[in-house]
Write a protein that holds these residues in place. Structure first.
Motif, short mmCIF file in Angstrom:
data_model
loop_
_atom_site.label_atom_id
_atom_site.label_comp_id
_atom_site.label_asym_id
_atom_site.label_seq_id
_atom_site.Cartn_x
_atom_site.Cartn_y
_atom_site.Cartn_z
N ARG A 1 0.71 -1.27 -0.03
CA ARG A 1 -0.03 -0.12 0.21
C ARG A 1 0.75 1.31 -0.06
NH1 ARG A 1 -3.68 2.67 4.51
NH2 ARG A 1 -5.43 3.29 3.27
N HIS A 2 0.61 2.26 -1.01
CA HIS A 2 1.25 3.46 -1.21
C HIS A 2 2.99 3.18 -1.11
CE1 HIS A 2 -2.54 4.91 -0.26
NE2 HIS A 2 -2.54 4.46 1.22
N HIS A 3 3.52 2.25 -1.15
CA HIS A 3 4.80 2.18 -1.15
C HIS A 3 5.78 2.89 -2.25
CE1 HIS A 3 8.80 0.38 -0.20
NE2 HIS A 3 8.94 0.07 -1.31
N LEU A 4 5.14 2.75 -3.32
CA LEU A 4 5.85 3.34 -4.57
C LEU A 4 5.72 5.02 -4.54
CD1 LEU A 4 4.87 0.64 -7.10
CD2 LEU A 4 6.98 1.23 -6.24
N CYS A 5 4.77 5.51 -3.77
CA CYS A 5 4.57 7.00 -3.77
C CYS A 5 5.48 7.55 -2.89
CB CYS A 5 3.29 7.23 -3.08
SG CYS A 5 1.67 6.33 -3.95
N ALA B 1 5.40 18.43 8.68
CA ALA B 1 4.15 19.49 8.35
C ALA B 1 3.39 19.13 7.30
CB ALA B 1 5.07 20.91 7.89
N GLN B 2 3.93 18.26 6.15
CA GLN B 2 3.27 18.00 5.00
C GLN B 2 1.99 16.96 5.34
OE1 GLN B 2 6.28 16.58 2.60
NE2 GLN B 2 7.12 18.67 2.20
N ILE B 3 2.40 16.28 6.40
CA ILE B 3 1.30 15.20 6.74
C ILE B 3 0.29 16.03 7.67
CG2 ILE B 3 1.00 13.28 8.50
CD1 ILE B 3 2.45 12.43 5.83
N LYS B 4 0.67 16.88 8.19
CA LYS B 4 -0.37 17.68 9.07
C LYS B 4 -1.25 18.44 7.99
CE LYS B 4 1.12 16.78 13.36
NZ LYS B 4 0.11 16.16 14.25
N ALA C 1 -1.52 7.43 8.12
CA ALA C 1 -2.47 6.80 7.37
C ALA C 1 -3.60 7.59 6.79
CB ALA C 1 -3.24 5.85 8.48
N LEU C 2 -4.00 8.68 7.36
CA LEU C 2 -5.09 9.59 6.75
C LEU C 2 -4.29 10.39 5.67
CD1 LEU C 2 -7.79 10.57 7.02
CD2 LEU C 2 -6.95 12.31 8.64
N ALA C 3 -3.33 10.48 5.89
CA ALA C 3 -2.38 11.47 4.62
C ALA C 3 -2.61 10.78 3.41
CB ALA C 3 -1.03 11.89 5.04
N TRP C 4 -2.08 9.47 3.45
CA TRP C 4 -1.94 8.38 2.19
C TRP C 4 -3.49 8.25 1.71
CZ3 TRP C 4 1.87 8.89 -0.40
CH2 TRP C 4 3.09 8.87 0.19
N ASN C 5 -4.58 8.29 2.55
CA ASN C 5 -5.89 8.39 2.19
C ASN C 5 -6.20 9.15 1.46
OD1 ASN C 5 -6.35 5.72 3.51
ND2 ASN C 5 -7.77 6.42 4.77
N VAL C 6 -5.97 10.40 1.77
CA VAL C 6 -6.29 11.86 1.02
C VAL C 6 -5.44 11.68 -0.25
CG1 VAL C 6 -4.84 13.58 1.92
CG2 VAL C 6 -6.98 14.14 1.14
N TYR C 7 -4.23 11.24 -0.23
CA TYR C 7 -3.40 11.02 -1.59
C TYR C 7 -4.01 10.38 -2.46
CZ TYR C 7 0.60 10.32 -4.56
OH TYR C 7 1.37 10.22 -5.82
N ALA C 8 -4.70 9.10 -2.09
CA ALA C 8 -5.35 8.16 -2.71
C ALA C 8 -6.67 8.65 -3.51
CB ALA C 8 -5.39 6.97 -2.11
N ASP C 9 -7.38 9.59 -2.54
CA ASP C 9 -8.65 10.08 -3.23
C ASP C 9 -8.49 11.28 -4.14
OD1 ASP C 9 -11.58 10.96 -2.48
OD2 ASP C 9 -10.56 12.84 -2.10
N VAL C 10 -7.45 12.00 -3.97
CA VAL C 10 -6.93 13.00 -5.02
C VAL C 10 -6.48 12.46 -6.40
CG1 VAL C 10 -5.41 15.05 -5.48
CG2 VAL C 10 -6.57 14.79 -3.27
N THR C 11 -5.97 11.52 -6.25
CA THR C 11 -5.22 10.93 -7.35
C THR C 11 -6.24 9.54 -8.13
OG1 THR C 11 -3.72 9.37 -6.31
CG2 THR C 11 -2.94 11.45 -6.76
N LYS C 12 -7.24 9.21 -7.49
CA LYS C 12 -7.72 8.09 -7.98
C LYS C 12 -8.18 8.11 -9.47
CE LYS C 12 -12.44 9.98 -6.46
NZ LYS C 12 -13.55 10.14 -5.28
N ASP C 13 -8.32 9.33 -10.03
CA ASP C 13 -8.76 9.18 -11.44
C ASP C 13 -7.78 9.39 -12.56
OD1 ASP C 13 -11.52 9.42 -10.96
OD2 ASP C 13 -11.56 11.43 -10.29
N ILE C 14 -6.36 9.15 -11.79
CA ILE C 14 -5.31 9.05 -12.88
C ILE C 14 -5.45 7.45 -13.38
CG2 ILE C 14 -2.85 9.07 -13.00
CD1 ILE C 14 -3.95 11.91 -12.49
N ASN C 15 -5.11 7.74 -14.77
CA ASN C 15 -5.22 6.57 -15.61
C ASN C 15 -4.21 5.52 -15.43
OD1 ASN C 15 -5.57 4.50 -17.49
ND2 ASN C 15 -5.48 5.76 -19.26
N PRO C 16 -4.19 4.56 -14.92
CA PRO C 16 -2.86 3.69 -14.59
C PRO C 16 -2.53 3.13 -15.72
CG PRO C 16 -4.94 2.28 -13.79
CD PRO C 16 -5.42 3.80 -14.27
#
Length: 349
Positions: free
Chosen positions: A2-6, A107-110, A165-180
């Motif tokens: 999960r998220h390791h490559l990010c 600070a980025q996580i916050k 964990a919440l920080a990575w959840n929002v990262y996933a939410d923002v980027t969910k529409d990027i074509n893989p």
């Protein structure tokens, strides 16, 4: 996983928060203030006990910062040796630079957690359970000295894993529409060998390259062409079409080669070279490059949203509390790594 490559992308492209740049003068990022979208600075004396900084309504307390700093220091020492902390770059000690990076990451996580609240992103029950597992494991690994040095409690550790964990959840939410889906052609990676000739006399280098090229065309083993020529060396490398490491002319010429084909001598910044294509389509490297391309696109998309969001925030730094800190023993006794514990727990399906 999960998220390791990010990780290596997201933290590389996010802007260093101005609050920490001003307070610590450590980042040395070199950008003019008007070029960045950063939180607004609020000067205040109304800090809670052990509150190091705040961004919007999110607060960071000293034990959190000390843990991030210690973890980053340990990672760096493990890679480069214990003496690395005493070195300096452009007049700034490595230890100070690492402190700036650690606090910037925190600070980025916050800030990402504030984004999560703004977008309605939360932790699932499964996420909360995994955070508890991670906190239990990490807290058990801390020695009494670690706990005392950090001023750490279980509640702080648990909150840190939840924030992460919440920080990575929002990262996933923002980027969910990027074509893989990335095509083989876009991600195609080739593997090459080159005989590189370095000489201050380009005419002589071209002459030698021409001679070696003729030998290769006559059937001589490519790997042995450099033998007996001290100015010539054998190199092996791979790259994709979007590489910025080499000139466009050189990349295009290499991509026109078929497997086992050898190029005519080419002038490059390092000298003169002849190139042999080992594989005009390296499947493993191409598949790996597809992952890199997708993660780069996700990180770029997230960075734009993050920057816009951060520009509307206000922030404050408790310089009095920071000035009281003397970070002499920065390495903890624990053999556990906060970020690796997170990866281990959250990689379990």
């Amino acid at each position: 996983m999960r998220h390791h490559l990010c990780h290596r992308y997201i933290f590389a492209i996010m802007p260093v928060l101005l609050i920490l740049t001003l307070a610590l003068s450590l980042s040395g990022c070199g950008k003019k203030e008007e070029e960045k979208k950063e939180p607004r600075i609020v000067f205040t004396t109304g800090f809670e006990e052990n509150e190091l900084f705040f961004i919007g309504e999110k607060k960071c307390y000293l034990p959190e910062a000390l843990l991030y700093i210690s973890t980053h220091d340990t990672n760096y020492e493990d890679m480069y040796g214990p003496g690395i902390m005493d070195r300096n770059v452009n007049g700034t000690e490595i230890s100070d630079k690492l402190t700036g990076l650690a606090l910037s990451r925190l600070a980025q996580i916050k800030t990402m957690d504030l984004m999560a609240a703004d977008r309605g992103v939360t932790l699932s029950d499964r996420d909360l359970d995994k955070c508890t597992q991670a906190a239990d494991r990490y807290m058990r690994s801390l020695s009494a000295s670690d706990i005392s040095e950090l001023g750490m409690t279980y509640e702080v550790i648990l909150g840190m894993f939840q924030d992460y964990a919440l920080a990575w959840n929002v990262y996933a939410d923002v980027t969910k529409d990027i074509n893989p889906e990335i095509s083989d052609d876009e991600a195609r990676t080739i593997t090459l060998k080159a005989i590189m000739i370095t000489s201050p006399d380009q005419a002589k280098a071209l002459q030698l390259a021409g001679s070696l090229y003729a030998e290769a065309e006559a059937g001589k083993d490519f790997d042995s062409l450099a033998d007996g020529h001290e100015e010539a060396s054998l190199e092996k490398f791979s790259f994709s079409k979007d590489t910025s490491e080499y000139s466009r002319d050189f990349v295009d010429a290499c991509f026109r080669l078929s497997t086992d084909e050898i190029s005519a001598p080419m002038v490059v910044p390092e000298g003169v070279c002849i190139v042999k294509c080992i594989s005009s389509f390296d499947q493993d490297e191409t598949d790996a490059n597809k992952v890199r391309i997708v993660e780069k696109r996700r990180a770029e998309a997230f960075s734009e949203v993050y920057s816009d969001f951060a520009s509307g925030l206000y922030a404050g730094f408790n310089s009095d509390l920071w000035d009281e800190q003397h970070l002499t023993n920065r390495r903890l006794d624990t053999t556990e790594n906060f970020f690796q514990v997170y990866e281990d727990i959250f990689s379990i399906l």
